[in-house]
Design a protein around this motif. Structure first.
Motif, mmCIF file in Angstrom:
data_model
loop_
_atom_site.group_PDB
_atom_site.id
_atom_site.type_symbol
_atom_site.label_atom_id
_atom_site.label_comp_id
_atom_site.label_asym_id
_atom_site.label_seq_id
_atom_site.Cartn_x
_atom_site.Cartn_y
_atom_site.Cartn_z
ATOM 1 N N MET A 1 -68.296 -5.154 -29.994
ATOM 2 C CA MET A 1 -68.118 -6.271 -30.556
ATOM 3 C C MET A 1 -69.069 -6.842 -28.538
ATOM 4 N N ARG A 2 -69.243 -8.076 -29.547
ATOM 5 C CA ARG A 2 -69.717 -9.313 -28.027
ATOM 6 C C ARG A 2 -68.439 -9.770 -27.494
ATOM 7 N N GLU A 3 -68.806 -10.361 -26.435
ATOM 8 C CA GLU A 3 -68.468 -11.379 -25.611
ATOM 9 C C GLU A 3 -67.614 -12.793 -26.316
ATOM 10 N N ILE A 4 -66.615 -12.914 -26.367
ATOM 11 C CA ILE A 4 -66.547 -14.012 -27.343
ATOM 12 C C ILE A 4 -66.232 -15.453 -26.483
ATOM 13 N N LYS A 5 -67.573 -16.138 -25.955
ATOM 14 C CA LYS A 5 -67.908 -17.059 -24.999
ATOM 15 C C LYS A 5 -67.243 -18.613 -26.341
ATOM 16 N N PHE A 6 -67.346 -19.977 -25.536
ATOM 17 C CA PHE A 6 -67.046 -21.044 -26.125
ATOM 18 C C PHE A 6 -67.973 -21.963 -25.559
ATOM 19 N N SER A 7 -68.247 -22.486 -26.197
ATOM 20 C CA SER A 7 -69.280 -24.337 -25.470
ATOM 21 C C SER A 7 -67.536 -24.699 -24.698
ATOM 22 N N GLN A 8 -68.784 -24.892 -24.137
ATOM 23 C CA GLN A 8 -67.771 -26.049 -22.948
ATOM 24 C C GLN A 8 -67.200 -27.336 -23.925
ATOM 25 N N ASP A 9 -67.338 -27.803 -24.569
ATOM 26 C CA ASP A 9 -66.573 -28.554 -26.115
ATOM 27 C C ASP A 9 -66.206 -28.310 -26.837
ATOM 28 N N GLU A 10 -65.995 -27.167 -27.467
ATOM 29 C CA GLU A 10 -65.514 -26.039 -28.057
ATOM 30 C C GLU A 10 -64.207 -26.174 -26.728
ATOM 31 N N LYS A 11 -64.209 -25.483 -25.276
ATOM 32 C CA LYS A 11 -63.360 -25.323 -25.017
ATOM 33 C C LYS A 11 -62.556 -26.454 -24.338
ATOM 34 N N ASP A 12 -62.879 -27.314 -23.947
ATOM 35 C CA ASP A 12 -62.400 -28.653 -24.465
ATOM 36 C C ASP A 12 -60.996 -29.399 -24.987
ATOM 37 N N ARG A 13 -61.659 -29.440 -26.157
ATOM 38 C CA ARG A 13 -61.101 -28.958 -27.799
ATOM 39 C C ARG A 13 -59.737 -28.607 -27.665
ATOM 40 N N ILE A 14 -59.728 -26.728 -27.304
ATOM 41 C CA ILE A 14 -58.598 -25.771 -27.764
ATOM 42 C C ILE A 14 -58.244 -26.178 -26.057
ATOM 43 N N VAL A 15 -58.521 -26.647 -25.451
ATOM 44 C CA VAL A 15 -57.496 -26.932 -24.249
ATOM 45 C C VAL A 15 -56.909 -28.236 -24.323
ATOM 46 N N ALA A 16 -57.169 -29.100 -25.426
ATOM 47 C CA ALA A 16 -56.700 -29.864 -25.512
ATOM 48 C C ALA A 16 -54.755 -29.337 -26.620
ATOM 49 N N LYS A 17 -55.460 -28.388 -27.484
ATOM 50 C CA LYS A 17 -54.875 -27.944 -28.965
ATOM 51 C C LYS A 17 -53.358 -27.424 -28.190
ATOM 52 N N ILE A 18 -54.180 -26.399 -26.934
ATOM 53 C CA ILE A 18 -52.919 -25.763 -26.552
ATOM 54 C C ILE A 18 -51.959 -27.150 -25.341
ATOM 55 N N LYS A 19 -52.915 -27.556 -24.841
ATOM 56 C CA LYS A 19 -51.844 -28.574 -23.783
ATOM 57 C C LYS A 19 -50.556 -29.086 -25.034
ATOM 58 N N ARG A 20 -51.184 -29.713 -26.015
ATOM 59 C CA ARG A 20 -49.950 -30.754 -26.779
ATOM 60 C C ARG A 20 -49.263 -29.660 -27.341
ATOM 61 N N TYR A 21 -49.142 -28.843 -27.818
ATOM 62 C CA TYR A 21 -48.674 -27.122 -28.578
ATOM 63 C C TYR A 21 -47.712 -26.652 -27.599
ATOM 64 N N PHE A 22 -47.827 -26.818 -25.907
ATOM 65 C CA PHE A 22 -46.910 -26.920 -25.048
ATOM 66 C C PHE A 22 -45.827 -27.767 -24.609
ATOM 67 N N ASP A 23 -46.676 -29.204 -25.079
ATOM 68 C CA ASP A 23 -45.576 -30.115 -24.549
ATOM 69 C C ASP A 23 -44.467 -30.460 -26.067
ATOM 70 N N ASP A 24 -45.703 -30.737 -27.599
ATOM 71 C CA ASP A 24 -44.650 -30.851 -28.182
ATOM 72 C C ASP A 24 -43.426 -29.631 -29.469
#
Length: 81
Positions: A1-24
């Protein structure tokens, strides 16, 4: 399996979701670094399970469609006298 990599835009969106989850859900604030660390951890440790599940689903779909093609080919057969 190849390494999973995200584009910067994808990573930014995922980071925002994680931060929102932790807060909520947990009432905790985490920074971008911590959220990106979690993304990398989950991608490495849990990603292969999701990848394998996707492969299983793709295989099942391929098998189903192959059977359908087999039936369509059979319908094309002509009677032999």
């Amino acid at each position: 399996m190849r390494e999973i990599k995200f584009s910067q835009d994808e990573k930014d969106r995922i980071v925002a979701k994680i931060k929102r989850y932790f807060d909520d859900e947990l009432g905790q604030e985490i920074g971008n670094f911590e959220a990106e660390f979690l993304i990398d951890f989950f991608a490495q440790e849990i990603g292969p399970s999701f990848y394998n599940s996707g492969l299983h689903d793709a295989h099942a779909l391929f098998t189903e469609k192959s059977e359908e093609i087999g039936y369509l080919v059979q319908e094309l057969e002509q009677a032999v006298d």
